[in-house]
Design a protein around this motif. Sequence first.
Motif, PDB file in Angstrom:
ATOM      1  N   ASP B 141      47.034  40.310  48.035  1.00  0.00           N
ATOM      2  CA  ASP B 141      46.859  38.889  48.319  1.00  0.00           C
ATOM      3  C   ASP B 141      46.240  38.197  47.098  1.00  0.00           C
ATOM      4  O   ASP B 141      45.083  38.448  46.755  1.00  0.00           O
ATOM      5  CB  ASP B 141      45.933  38.754  49.546  1.00  0.00           C
ATOM      6  N   PRO B 142      47.008  37.316  46.417  1.00  0.00           N
ATOM      7  CA  PRO B 142      46.486  36.698  45.190  1.00  0.00           C
ATOM      8  C   PRO B 142      45.239  35.850  45.440  1.00  0.00           C
ATOM      9  O   PRO B 142      44.392  35.716  44.571  1.00  0.00           O
ATOM     10  CB  PRO B 142      47.650  35.842  44.687  1.00  0.00           C
ATOM     11  N   PHE B 143      45.120  35.299  46.648  1.00  0.00           N
ATOM     12  CA  PHE B 143      43.942  34.497  46.955  1.00  0.00           C
ATOM     13  C   PHE B 143      42.691  35.379  46.962  1.00  0.00           C
ATOM     14  O   PHE B 143      41.640  35.009  46.437  1.00  0.00           O
ATOM     15  CB  PHE B 143      44.112  33.788  48.307  1.00  0.00           C
ATOM     16  N   VAL B 144      42.827  36.570  47.546  1.00  0.00           N
ATOM     17  CA  VAL B 144      41.723  37.531  47.562  1.00  0.00           C
ATOM     18  C   VAL B 144      41.360  37.947  46.136  1.00  0.00           C
ATOM     19  O   VAL B 144      40.186  37.943  45.741  1.00  0.00           O
ATOM     20  CB  VAL B 144      42.082  38.775  48.415  1.00  0.00           C
ATOM     21  N   ARG B 145      42.372  38.271  45.329  1.00  0.00           N
ATOM     22  CA  ARG B 145      42.105  38.683  43.948  1.00  0.00           C
ATOM     23  C   ARG B 145      41.342  37.594  43.208  1.00  0.00           C
ATOM     24  O   ARG B 145      40.354  37.846  42.529  1.00  0.00           O
ATOM     25  CB  ARG B 145      43.416  38.968  43.203  1.00  0.00           C
ATOM     26  N   SER B 146      41.823  36.360  43.354  1.00  0.00           N
ATOM     27  CA  SER B 146      41.208  35.263  42.630  1.00  0.00           C
ATOM     28  C   SER B 146      39.769  35.010  43.094  1.00  0.00           C
ATOM     29  O   SER B 146      38.881  34.715  42.277  1.00  0.00           O
ATOM     30  CB  SER B 146      42.076  34.019  42.823  1.00  0.00           C
ATOM     31  N   GLU B 147      39.534  35.155  44.397  1.00  0.00           N
ATOM     32  CA  GLU B 147      38.176  34.945  44.913  1.00  0.00           C
ATOM     33  C   GLU B 147      37.234  36.068  44.458  1.00  0.00           C
ATOM     34  O   GLU B 147      36.057  35.831  44.168  1.00  0.00           O
ATOM     35  CB  GLU B 147      38.200  34.819  46.442  1.00  0.00           C
ATOM     36  N   LEU B 148      37.738  37.285  44.426  1.00  0.00           N
ATOM     37  CA  LEU B 148      36.937  38.409  43.913  1.00  0.00           C
ATOM     38  C   LEU B 148      36.502  38.125  42.475  1.00  0.00           C
ATOM     39  O   LEU B 148      35.346  38.336  42.091  1.00  0.00           O
ATOM     40  CB  LEU B 148      37.744  39.718  43.948  1.00  0.00           C
ATOM     41  N   ILE B 149      37.461  37.651  41.678  1.00  0.00           N
ATOM     42  CA  ILE B 149      37.188  37.407  40.258  1.00  0.00           C
ATOM     43  C   ILE B 149      36.197  36.270  40.076  1.00  0.00           C
ATOM     44  O   ILE B 149      35.275  36.355  39.260  1.00  0.00           O
ATOM     45  CB  ILE B 149      38.507  37.129  39.506  1.00  0.00           C
TER      46      ILE B 149
END
Lengths: 304, 304
Positions: B141-149
């Motif tokens: 999930d790109p949204f999850v990746r971006s929020e993690l970062i």
Amino acid sequence: MALVGVESDLLGDGLKRVQGEIDSVFDAFLPVPDDTRARLVKAMRYAAIGGGKRVRPLLLVSTAELFGVDRTAALRAGAAVEAIHVYSLIHDDLPCMDDDDLRHGKATVHKTFDEATAVLAGDSLHALAFEILADTGTSSDPFVRSELIATLGTASGMNGMAGGQMMDMVADDEGIEYDLHSITKLQQLKTGALLAASVEMGAILGKIPHEGRAHLRAYSRDIGLAFQIADDLLDVTGDQEKAGKALRKDEEQGKQTFVTLMGVDQARDQASALVEQAVAHLGSYGDEANLLRALARFIVERDR
Amino acid sequence: MALVGVESDLLGDGLKRVQGEIDSVFDAFLPVPDDTRARLVKAMRYAAIGGGKRVRPLLLVSTAELFGVDRTAALRAGAAVEAIHVYSLIHDDLPCMDDDDLRHGKATVHKTFDEATAVLAGDSLHALAFEILADTGTSSDPFVRSELIATLGTASGMNGMAGGQMMDMVADDEGIEYDLHSITKLQQLKTGALLAASVEMGAILGKIPHEGRAHLRAYSRDIGLAFQIADDLLDVTGDQEKAGKALRKDEEQGKQTFVTLMGVDQARDQASALVEQAVAHLGSYGDEANLLRALARFIVERDR
């Protein structure tokens, strides 16, 4: 192939405009806090604002422009790439690395502040790059944000810039004389990866699929190599005052470069050939790619 | 409140398991290349594999487990947080920073390799953290990746860990004596931010919305402070051999810490109270949060 007339104006205006804009992005992201972190942020601002040619942001913004990307978004991504570039210069200049006193015509960060502050300022600009890219203000599309970050992370780490710096360092320490093949690999990592990432990120913002970026990738591979050959030439033939940094370092250190391996004349011919080849890769674009063409030429003709 | 019986086993098993797993993730991400970058990657492996308690990855994995997150994904995110922690230790130990010779019971990176390699190895682990998080293998999930970062970038930069280190450094250099309020802020940045990010990232992987993370955030704020008070106590009362690093440094440097400001007894009481408060914030969870409870207690009872 010299930069003349219209093309020169286009490039001059483009660089000047992006320099001001990138300064503004950094200014907005780096307010000086009202506590003892002030020293850190002042050092970051000292290094990031008002210096450098901003070749990487201009590459990114000019590529993004081909695809009608909102300029604010492209400038933020450009500032992220530049933050990585600036952090690497701060760390490179440290006494334990290249031990340089001068950068962009002013004292290096560890000279103006101190070594520990320089290490931390570099680290903080490194983190800032990813903070900017992960911010929804840079792109509302999480897939785009994530792809920008993956591209910049790879280009800056052990399989990119930092890996190239290590190859460079090991050669110095152990007196290894790389051949042309190894020098090319070293430079593609050390300098090429971040230049290529700049172009790639412009295309990512433009939502161009991976397979649609092949011409642009070929363009950036060629200008990356040309850029480094030009740097090696500058080290031998350049004017230290214009360059704003110490020159003749390669020779002093007895280092293998494109120039020592090919000689000045052949290196110059090779750089020009690469630029023409780079420009040819832009054949499918019209006038909208003129800035990328001018940038390619500037890369080998610059005096700093 | 001491760790006894079942809880102690749970924690011991949890730490041991995650230590092995994090080593495996680093091993997979850090193959030694067949060129002169080998020195860089060897230094990264030396620092990242086989050392450290892995408190941050265990926090992340245990939080993620509350929400049924796939363990492989949580371990990758845990390795990213740990990569940031390890890079910060490498840079902290540099001669221009804390100048430490010993870390996790072995020679520091700049002692085993050299200073320049230590700078670059830290930088490359820093980039690796974001490379791991941007990888689709960590979350599809790109949204999850971006929020993690975004979470990790903020926790590690000038408004997190690096900012706290600068506050610490300025106090040393300029002989500033912080009061309890400033020490608390400093430590929340320097140590608390990354511990809190670990818990937050577990919840992000679990797709828990921002407002649903309030209890967990309260938990991690309390354990972050308790962690640092315990560290200050360890510096005064700990066994150097068990700690695997130089102790009594705060006193030698005449530094203000929670212990100098509150005294040993009050500091110990305060840490215990914070841990009980942290555990209370987990009240809405059942047995599935026992590992987070045990971790909170471990944080003040550890001897290293």
